[in-house]
Design a protein around this motif. Structure first.
Motif, PDB file in Angstrom:
ATOM      1  N   PHE A  59       0.952  -0.928  -0.330  1.00 37.87           N
ATOM      2  CA  PHE A  59      -0.291  -0.086   0.223  1.00 37.87           C
ATOM      3  C   PHE A  59       0.838   1.101  -0.301  1.00 37.87           C
ATOM      4  O   PHE A  59       1.064   2.154  -0.819  1.00 37.87           O
ATOM      5  N   LEU A  60       1.835   1.652   0.832  1.00 35.52           N
ATOM      6  CA  LEU A  60       2.855   2.428   0.668  1.00 35.52           C
ATOM      7  C   LEU A  60       3.743   2.397   0.144  1.00 35.52           C
ATOM      8  O   LEU A  60       3.582   3.325  -0.795  1.00 35.52           O
ATOM      9  N   GLU A  61       3.997   1.502  -1.174  1.00 38.91           N
ATOM     10  CA  GLU A  61       4.912   0.972  -2.083  1.00 38.91           C
ATOM     11  C   GLU A  61       4.154   1.845  -3.613  1.00 38.91           C
ATOM     12  O   GLU A  61       4.105   3.112  -3.794  1.00 38.91           O
ATOM     13  N   GLN A  62       2.173   1.221  -3.171  1.00 38.31           N
ATOM     14  CA  GLN A  62       1.424   2.613  -4.487  1.00 38.31           C
ATOM     15  C   GLN A  62       1.814   3.949  -4.122  1.00 38.31           C
ATOM     16  O   GLN A  62       1.364   4.715  -4.938  1.00 38.31           O
ATOM     17  N   MET A  63       1.459   4.281  -3.129  1.00 37.44           N
ATOM     18  CA  MET A  63       1.424   5.352  -2.251  1.00 37.44           C
ATOM     19  C   MET A  63       2.625   6.158  -3.252  1.00 37.44           C
ATOM     20  O   MET A  63       2.439   7.363  -3.655  1.00 37.44           O
ATOM     21  N   CYS A  64       3.581   5.456  -2.968  1.00 40.10           N
ATOM     22  CA  CYS A  64       5.069   6.634  -3.623  1.00 40.10           C
ATOM     23  C   CYS A  64       5.499   6.356  -4.860  1.00 40.10           C
ATOM     24  O   CYS A  64       5.595   7.418  -5.255  1.00 40.10           O
ATOM     25  N   SER A  65       4.565   5.710  -5.388  1.00 38.89           N
ATOM     26  CA  SER A  65       4.651   4.769  -7.256  1.00 38.89           C
ATOM     27  C   SER A  65       4.130   6.122  -7.299  1.00 38.89           C
ATOM     28  O   SER A  65       3.677   6.516  -8.643  1.00 38.89           O
ATOM     29  N   ALA A  66       2.757   6.443  -7.061  1.00 39.54           N
ATOM     30  CA  ALA A  66       1.414   7.881  -7.091  1.00 39.54           C
ATOM     31  C   ALA A  66       1.995   8.960  -7.002  1.00 39.54           C
ATOM     32  O   ALA A  66       0.751  10.628  -6.699  1.00 39.54           O
ATOM     33  N   ARG A  67       3.264   9.427  -6.493  1.00 37.55           N
ATOM     34  CA  ARG A  67       4.367  10.215  -6.138  1.00 37.55           C
ATOM     35  C   ARG A  67       3.330  11.253  -4.786  1.00 37.55           C
ATOM     36  O   ARG A  67       3.136  12.537  -4.580  1.00 37.55           O
ATOM     37  N   LEU A  68       2.199  10.520  -4.213  1.00 33.02           N
ATOM     38  CA  LEU A  68       1.700  10.578  -2.825  1.00 33.02           C
ATOM     39  C   LEU A  68       2.469  10.822  -2.056  1.00 33.02           C
ATOM     40  O   LEU A  68       3.237   9.497  -1.405  1.00 33.02           O
ATOM     41  N   SER A  69       3.222  10.988  -0.635  1.00 36.68           N
ATOM     42  CA  SER A  69       3.831  11.056   0.263  1.00 36.68           C
ATOM     43  C   SER A  69       3.192  10.744   1.487  1.00 36.68           C
ATOM     44  O   SER A  69       2.123  10.608   2.013  1.00 36.68           O
ATOM     45  N   PRO A  70       3.922   9.340   1.987  1.00 32.36           N
ATOM     46  CA  PRO A  70       3.037   8.563   3.121  1.00 32.36           C
ATOM     47  C   PRO A  70       3.352   9.060   4.351  1.00 32.36           C
ATOM     48  O   PRO A  70       4.246   9.979   4.352  1.00 32.36           O
ATOM     49  N   SER A  71       2.260   9.722   5.481  1.00 27.09           N
ATOM     50  CA  SER A  71       3.015  10.707   6.543  1.00 27.09           C
ATOM     51  C   SER A  71       3.713   9.471   7.401  1.00 27.09           C
ATOM     52  O   SER A  71       3.993   8.052   7.282  1.00 27.09           O
ATOM     53  N   VAL A  72       4.351  10.357   7.637  1.00 29.18           N
ATOM     54  CA  VAL A  72       5.125   9.906   9.255  1.00 29.18           C
ATOM     55  C   VAL A  72       4.828   8.353   9.598  1.00 29.18           C
ATOM     56  O   VAL A  72       5.168   8.092  10.358  1.00 29.18           O
ATOM     57  N   ARG A  73       3.723   8.531  10.342  1.00 33.95           N
ATOM     58  CA  ARG A  73       2.439   7.723  11.418  1.00 33.95           C
ATOM     59  C   ARG A  73       2.426   7.005  10.312  1.00 33.95           C
ATOM     60  O   ARG A  73       2.449   5.595  11.128  1.00 33.95           O
ATOM     61  N   ALA A  74       1.540   6.809   9.443  1.00 29.28           N
ATOM     62  CA  ALA A  74       2.029   5.454   8.391  1.00 29.28           C
ATOM     63  C   ALA A  74       2.991   4.971   8.345  1.00 29.28           C
ATOM     64  O   ALA A  74       2.706   2.753   8.200  1.00 29.28           O
ATOM     65  N   GLN A  75       4.239   5.552   8.250  1.00 28.79           N
ATOM     66  CA  GLN A  75       5.443   4.875   8.060  1.00 28.79           C
ATOM     67  C   GLN A  75       5.907   4.462   9.425  1.00 28.79           C
ATOM     68  O   GLN A  75       6.522   3.005   9.739  1.00 28.79           O
ATOM     69  N   THR A  76       5.839   5.015  10.340  1.00 28.57           N
ATOM     70  CA  THR A  76       5.938   4.571  11.914  1.00 28.57           C
ATOM     71  C   THR A  76       5.246   3.117  12.244  1.00 28.57           C
ATOM     72  O   THR A  76       5.416   1.946  12.379  1.00 28.57           O
ATOM     73  N   LEU A  77       3.811   2.534  11.570  1.00 34.03           N
ATOM     74  CA  LEU A  77       3.017   2.035  11.304  1.00 34.03           C
ATOM     75  C   LEU A  77       3.463   0.981  11.074  1.00 34.03           C
ATOM     76  O   LEU A  77       3.048  -0.587  11.313  1.00 34.03           O
ATOM     77  N   ALA A  78       4.155   0.768  10.157  1.00 36.02           N
ATOM     78  CA  ALA A  78       4.622  -0.061   8.834  1.00 36.02           C
ATOM     79  C   ALA A  78       6.348  -1.162  10.084  1.00 36.02           C
ATOM     80  O   ALA A  78       6.219  -1.798   9.677  1.00 36.02           O
ATOM     81  N   LEU A  79       6.335   0.383  10.566  1.00 36.14           N
ATOM     82  CA  LEU A  79       7.856  -0.351  10.885  1.00 36.14           C
ATOM     83  C   LEU A  79       7.641  -0.724  12.061  1.00 36.14           C
ATOM     84  O   LEU A  79       8.395  -2.084  12.482  1.00 36.14           O
ATOM     85  N   LYS A  80       6.871  -0.496  13.255  1.00 30.67           N
ATOM     86  CA  LYS A  80       6.256  -1.364  14.002  1.00 30.67           C
ATOM     87  C   LYS A  80       5.893  -3.003  13.618  1.00 30.67           C
ATOM     88  O   LYS A  80       5.983  -3.997  14.587  1.00 30.67           O
ATOM     89  N   ALA A  81       5.214  -2.553  12.238  1.00 34.39           N
ATOM     90  CA  ALA A  81       4.344  -4.254  12.354  1.00 34.39           C
ATOM     91  C   ALA A  81       5.776  -5.355  11.383  1.00 34.39           C
ATOM     92  O   ALA A  81       5.436  -6.040  11.510  1.00 34.39           O
ATOM     93  N   SER A  82       6.453  -4.560  10.572  1.00 38.58           N
ATOM     94  CA  SER A  82       7.911  -5.222  10.379  1.00 38.58           C
ATOM     95  C   SER A  82       7.992  -5.613  10.989  1.00 38.58           C
ATOM     96  O   SER A  82       9.121  -6.988  11.553  1.00 38.58           O
ATOM     97  N   ALA A  83       8.367  -4.314  12.301  1.00 40.37           N
ATOM     98  CA  ALA A  83       9.356  -5.467  13.828  1.00 40.37           C
ATOM     99  C   ALA A  83       8.809  -6.383  14.064  1.00 40.37           C
ATOM    100  O   ALA A  83       9.208  -6.936  14.999  1.00 40.37           O
ATOM    101  N   ARG A  84       7.380  -5.912  14.699  1.00 35.15           N
ATOM    102  CA  ARG A  84       6.284  -7.743  15.339  1.00 35.15           C
ATOM    103  C   ARG A  84       6.847  -9.035  14.641  1.00 35.15           C
ATOM    104  O   ARG A  84       6.515  -9.307  15.275  1.00 35.15           O
ATOM    105  N   SER A  85       6.599  -8.366  13.026  1.00 36.31           N
ATOM    106  CA  SER A  85       6.932  -9.781  12.422  1.00 36.31           C
ATOM    107  C   SER A  85       7.886 -10.470  12.320  1.00 36.31           C
ATOM    108  O   SER A  85       7.890 -11.739  12.339  1.00 36.31           O
ATOM    109  N   GLY A  86       9.244  -9.427  12.658  1.00 39.28           N
ATOM    110  CA  GLY A  86      10.291  -9.915  13.295  1.00 39.28           C
ATOM    111  C   GLY A  86      11.690 -10.243  11.115  1.00 39.28           C
ATOM    112  O   GLY A  86      11.718 -10.446  11.214  1.00 39.28           O
ATOM    113  N   ASN A  87      10.608  -9.487  10.595  1.00 31.87           N
ATOM    114  CA  ASN A  87      11.479  -9.381   9.425  1.00 31.87           C
ATOM    115  C   ASN A  87      12.125  -8.041   9.488  1.00 31.87           C
ATOM    116  O   ASN A  87      12.245  -6.858   9.053  1.00 31.87           O
TER     117      ASN A  87
END
Length: 195
Positions: A59-87
């Motif tokens: 989803f965030l990649e699609q936003m970047c491709s559409a030249r929309l800048s994901p918010s810091v909060r959205a990116q932070t949520l992705a960061l937390k999710a990836s950390a929780r998943s162990g990725n």
């Protein structure tokens, strides 16, 4: 359906961890005259709650491709999710993106002669740094967490109760009572009320 109703549906889907429904309703909002940042957060939140880091990233990649800048909060949520998943790869990638976005914001401020952070920028810096401190804590890397805290303070981002609680927890997890007390003292010096 109104944009407000669609945002409500996206939020409900996020709370239920239904990333597919959140994505579908977000797509329906495209072109509507509505602030999509709330919808971004809800979609990423839905994917994160479902443990679907890939959907959040796509989803965030699609936003970047559409030249929309994901918010810091959205990116932070992705960061937390990836950390929780162990990725670890995704976690590192989101940490770098967040740092890059914050650095870009700092450079823009410097070029415009703006010395102080706006309230919104300060809030974003605190959220981003606290999330990065949390991922360092999740890795058990107290040195990195302390280093990020120092960076945060130097960047004029004021640590909040979540920041300090994260630092106290990592010290406690390592059995370092003295360091935990030091973080508590710093929190109290900053007039942050412990929870």
């Amino acid at each position: 359906i109104s944009a407000t109703a669609a945002l409500g549906i996206i939020d409900a889907a996020a709370k239920a961890g239904d990333a597919e429904a959140a994505l579908l309703w977000h797509a329906r909002l495209q072109g509507a005259s509505v602030d999509l940042s709330m919808a971004q957060h809800a979609v990423v939140d839905a994917a994160a709650n479902a443990g679907d880091v890939e959907s959040a990233e796509q989803f965030l990649e699609q936003m970047c491709s559409a030249r929309l800048s994901p918010s810091v909060r959205a990116q932070t949520l992705a960061l937390k999710a990836s950390a929780r998943s162990g990725n670890q790869l995704a976690t590192s990638r989101w940490e770098l993106r967040l740092e890059s976005q914050l650095e870009s914001s700092r450079e823009s401020r410097a070029k415009s002669g703006q010395a102080q952070l706006s309230r919104d920028e300060a809030s974003q810096e605190v959220v981003a740094y606290t999330a990065r401190i949390g991922t360092a804590a999740a890795r058990g890397d107290s040195a990195a967490a302390a280093r990020l805290y120092q960076e945060m303070v130097q960047a004029s981002a004021r640590p909040n109760v979540v920041t300090y609680n994260t630092l106290i927890k990592i010290a406690a997890r390592e059995g370092d009572v003295w360091v935990a007390k030091q973080w508590l003292s710093k929190m109290e010096e900053q007039v942050v009320v412990p929870t």
